[in-house]
Scaffold this motif. Structure first.
Motif, PDB file in Angstrom:
ATOM      1  N   ALA A 231       0.833  -1.206   0.000  1.00 48.78           N
ATOM      2  CA  ALA A 231       0.000   0.000   0.000  1.00 48.78           C
ATOM      3  C   ALA A 231       0.866   1.252   0.000  1.00 48.78           C
ATOM      4  O   ALA A 231       0.580   2.227  -0.720  1.00 48.78           O
ATOM      5  N   ALA A 232       1.935   1.227   0.776  1.00 46.10           N
ATOM      6  CA  ALA A 232       2.827   2.395   0.830  1.00 46.10           C
ATOM      7  C   ALA A 232       3.564   2.587  -0.494  1.00 46.10           C
ATOM      8  O   ALA A 232       3.813   3.723  -0.916  1.00 46.10           O
ATOM      9  N   THR A 233       3.916   1.498  -1.160  1.00 45.41           N
ATOM     10  CA  THR A 233       4.597   1.588  -2.455  1.00 45.41           C
ATOM     11  C   THR A 233       3.705   2.260  -3.496  1.00 45.41           C
ATOM     12  O   THR A 233       4.145   3.126  -4.259  1.00 45.41           O
ATOM     13  N   VAL A 234       2.449   1.856  -3.542  1.00 44.31           N
ATOM     14  CA  VAL A 234       1.503   2.460  -4.489  1.00 44.31           C
ATOM     15  C   VAL A 234       1.331   3.950  -4.197  1.00 44.31           C
ATOM     16  O   VAL A 234       1.324   4.784  -5.114  1.00 44.31           O
ATOM     17  N   ALA A 235       1.219   4.293  -2.918  1.00 41.62           N
ATOM     18  CA  ALA A 235       1.079   5.701  -2.542  1.00 41.62           C
ATOM     19  C   ALA A 235       2.328   6.491  -2.910  1.00 41.62           C
ATOM     20  O   ALA A 235       2.245   7.638  -3.380  1.00 41.62           O
ATOM     21  N   LEU A 236       3.487   5.875  -2.738  1.00 41.25           N
ATOM     22  CA  LEU A 236       4.746   6.540  -3.051  1.00 41.25           C
ATOM     23  C   LEU A 236       4.841   6.822  -4.550  1.00 41.25           C
ATOM     24  O   LEU A 236       5.234   7.917  -4.966  1.00 41.25           O
ATOM     25  N   ALA A 237       4.477   5.841  -5.359  1.00 39.48           N
ATOM     26  CA  ALA A 237       4.507   6.039  -6.809  1.00 39.48           C
ATOM     27  C   ALA A 237       3.543   7.142  -7.225  1.00 39.48           C
ATOM     28  O   ALA A 237       3.840   7.938  -8.128  1.00 39.48           O
ATOM     29  N   ALA A 238       2.396   7.211  -6.570  1.00 37.54           N
ATOM     30  CA  ALA A 238       1.398   8.227  -6.917  1.00 37.54           C
ATOM     31  C   ALA A 238       1.898   9.640  -6.646  1.00 37.54           C
ATOM     32  O   ALA A 238       1.543  10.580  -7.370  1.00 37.54           O
ATOM     33  N   THR A 239       2.745   9.806  -5.637  1.00 36.20           N
ATOM     34  CA  THR A 239       3.247  11.146  -5.322  1.00 36.20           C
ATOM     35  C   THR A 239       4.179  11.686  -6.393  1.00 36.20           C
ATOM     36  O   THR A 239       4.381  12.894  -6.489  1.00 36.20           O
ATOM     37  N   VAL A 240       4.750  10.807  -7.196  1.00 32.05           N
ATOM     38  CA  VAL A 240       5.672  11.236  -8.238  1.00 32.05           C
ATOM     39  C   VAL A 240       4.931  11.639  -9.513  1.00 32.05           C
ATOM     40  O   VAL A 240       5.463  12.373 -10.347  1.00 32.05           O
ATOM     41  N   CYS A 241       3.698  11.170  -9.647  1.00 30.11           N
ATOM     42  CA  CYS A 241       2.939  11.433 -10.871  1.00 30.11           C
ATOM     43  C   CYS A 241       2.373  12.852 -10.888  1.00 30.11           C
ATOM     44  O   CYS A 241       2.160  13.469  -9.853  1.00 30.11           O
ATOM     45  N   ARG A 242       2.114  13.345 -12.080  1.00 33.84           N
ATOM     46  CA  ARG A 242       1.427  14.622 -12.241  1.00 33.84           C
ATOM     47  C   ARG A 242       0.577  14.548 -13.504  1.00 33.84           C
ATOM     48  O   ARG A 242       0.766  13.674 -14.352  1.00 33.84           O
ATOM     49  N   ARG A 243      -0.352  15.486 -13.636  1.00 35.89           N
ATOM     50  CA  ARG A 243      -1.331  15.424 -14.716  1.00 35.89           C
ATOM     51  C   ARG A 243      -0.670  15.447 -16.092  1.00 35.89           C
ATOM     52  O   ARG A 243      -1.068  14.719 -16.993  1.00 35.89           O
ATOM     53  N   GLN A 244       0.305  16.282 -16.288  1.00 32.15           N
ATOM     54  CA  GLN A 244       0.986  16.390 -17.566  1.00 32.15           C
ATOM     55  C   GLN A 244       2.445  15.966 -17.403  1.00 32.15           C
ATOM     56  O   GLN A 244       3.331  16.788 -17.253  1.00 32.15           O
TER      57      GLN A 244
END
Length: 297
Positions: free
Chosen positions: A205-218
């Motif tokens: 769960a923490a890994t998925v959350a960590l990856a999400a913090t690096v993403c952005r809309r564009q």
């Protein structure tokens, strides 16, 4: 993994392949991306970055050799196939390798990028040795290992002639890599004994959350690399959740090590250096292949 358990101690210099296993040489492919991500985040990505990456690799290999030297008595029981307990590398030789690589790493950083880089490298070396010798088996172990990676990312932001704000600018990327390392270290503590399903489920769960913090809309490149990282590391943790045996936990740890370049690449692309990010991420499949020859754990 190279396995030669039960082999009698021998005199003379250790074989190259034994030193390769001692320092987990292929696993060092997960290290240069720290420096590149830090340099990109701080806006100091230049030719000195390659030299700092070399210094970082030296310190990583030093840490692996020091780790096996410190763990030689435990490994004699739990992992007798490793270079020291199997007699392929003497404890003195392993300690000498660790000390020499440490001195080399700090010296290279200072010579290439100045006194501030040398100071950061020295702090990193101290953190690595403290982890291996005193902190690893304490409750502070995962945080201490994470600190090593944080300092490794900051090493990339440390060249002389730059504003003092370069290190703070790289701190978010450093903390992201540190968080990954914290999760990985929690898992690695159960490589021999196995774990309950709650541990890999929590780190997943923490890994998925960590990856999400690096993403952005564009940001297609960084989003794709972050997804690759989450899929590679996450699937192994999902399998460990279903079967939290020692073998499955070790596989998850190995996946976390070999997937790290994808996360580093995403962070590098996030800073605007998409080409460098893709180059960093290219180490992920290569490290996965090499991990079948020499264990990264």
């Amino acid at each position: 993994m190279i396995r030669q358990a039960g082999r009698a101690p021998r005199s003379g210099r250790p074989a190259v392949r034994d030193l390769v296993e001692l320092v987990r040489m292929p696993a060092a492919l997960s290290v240069p991306g720290d420096v590149v991500a830090g340099a990109a985040a701080a806006g100091v990505l230049d030719r000195r970055t390659a030299g700092l990456a070399c210094a970082s690799v030296c310190l990583y290999w030093a840490g692996m050799a020091a780790n096996d030297w410190a763990d030689r008595h435990v490994d004699a029981v739990e992992r007798p196939e490793r270079p020291i307990p199997s007699g392929r590398v003497s404890p003195g030789a392993a300690l000498g390798v660790a000390a020499g690589l440490t001195a080399g790493g700090v010296s290279v950083a200072a010579l290439i990028a100045g006194s501030r880089a040398g100071a950061v490298a020295a702090a990193l070396a101290a953190a690595v040795w403290a982890y291996d010798i005193t902190v690893k088996d304490t409750p502070a172990g995962p945080a201490a290992m994470a600190l090593c990676r944080v300092l490794d990312v900051l090493l990339g932001a440390s060249p002389r002639g730059r504003a003092a704000g370069a290190l703070p600018a790289a701190l978010p990327a450093a903390l992201t890599v540190g968080a990954h390392t914290y999760l990985l270290t929690l898992l690695s503590r159960r490589e021999v004994s196995g774990a309950g399903p709650h541990l890999p489920a929590g780190t997943l769960a923490a890994t998925v959350a960590l990856a999400a913090t690096v993403c952005r809309r564009q940001g297609w490149t960084q989003n794709a690399l972050a997804a690759w990282y989450a899929a590679r590391f996450g699937l192994a943790q999902a399998r460990a959740t279903a079967d939290p045996s020692a073998a499955a936990i070790r596989a998850a740890v190995g996946s976390g090590i070999t997937a790290l370049p994808a996360l580093q690449g995403a962070l590098t692309a996030h800073a605007g250096a998409e080409g460098a990010g893709l180059a960093v991420a290219a180490a992920a499949p290569l490290s996965r292949i090499l991990a079948t020859k020499v264990s990264p754990t």
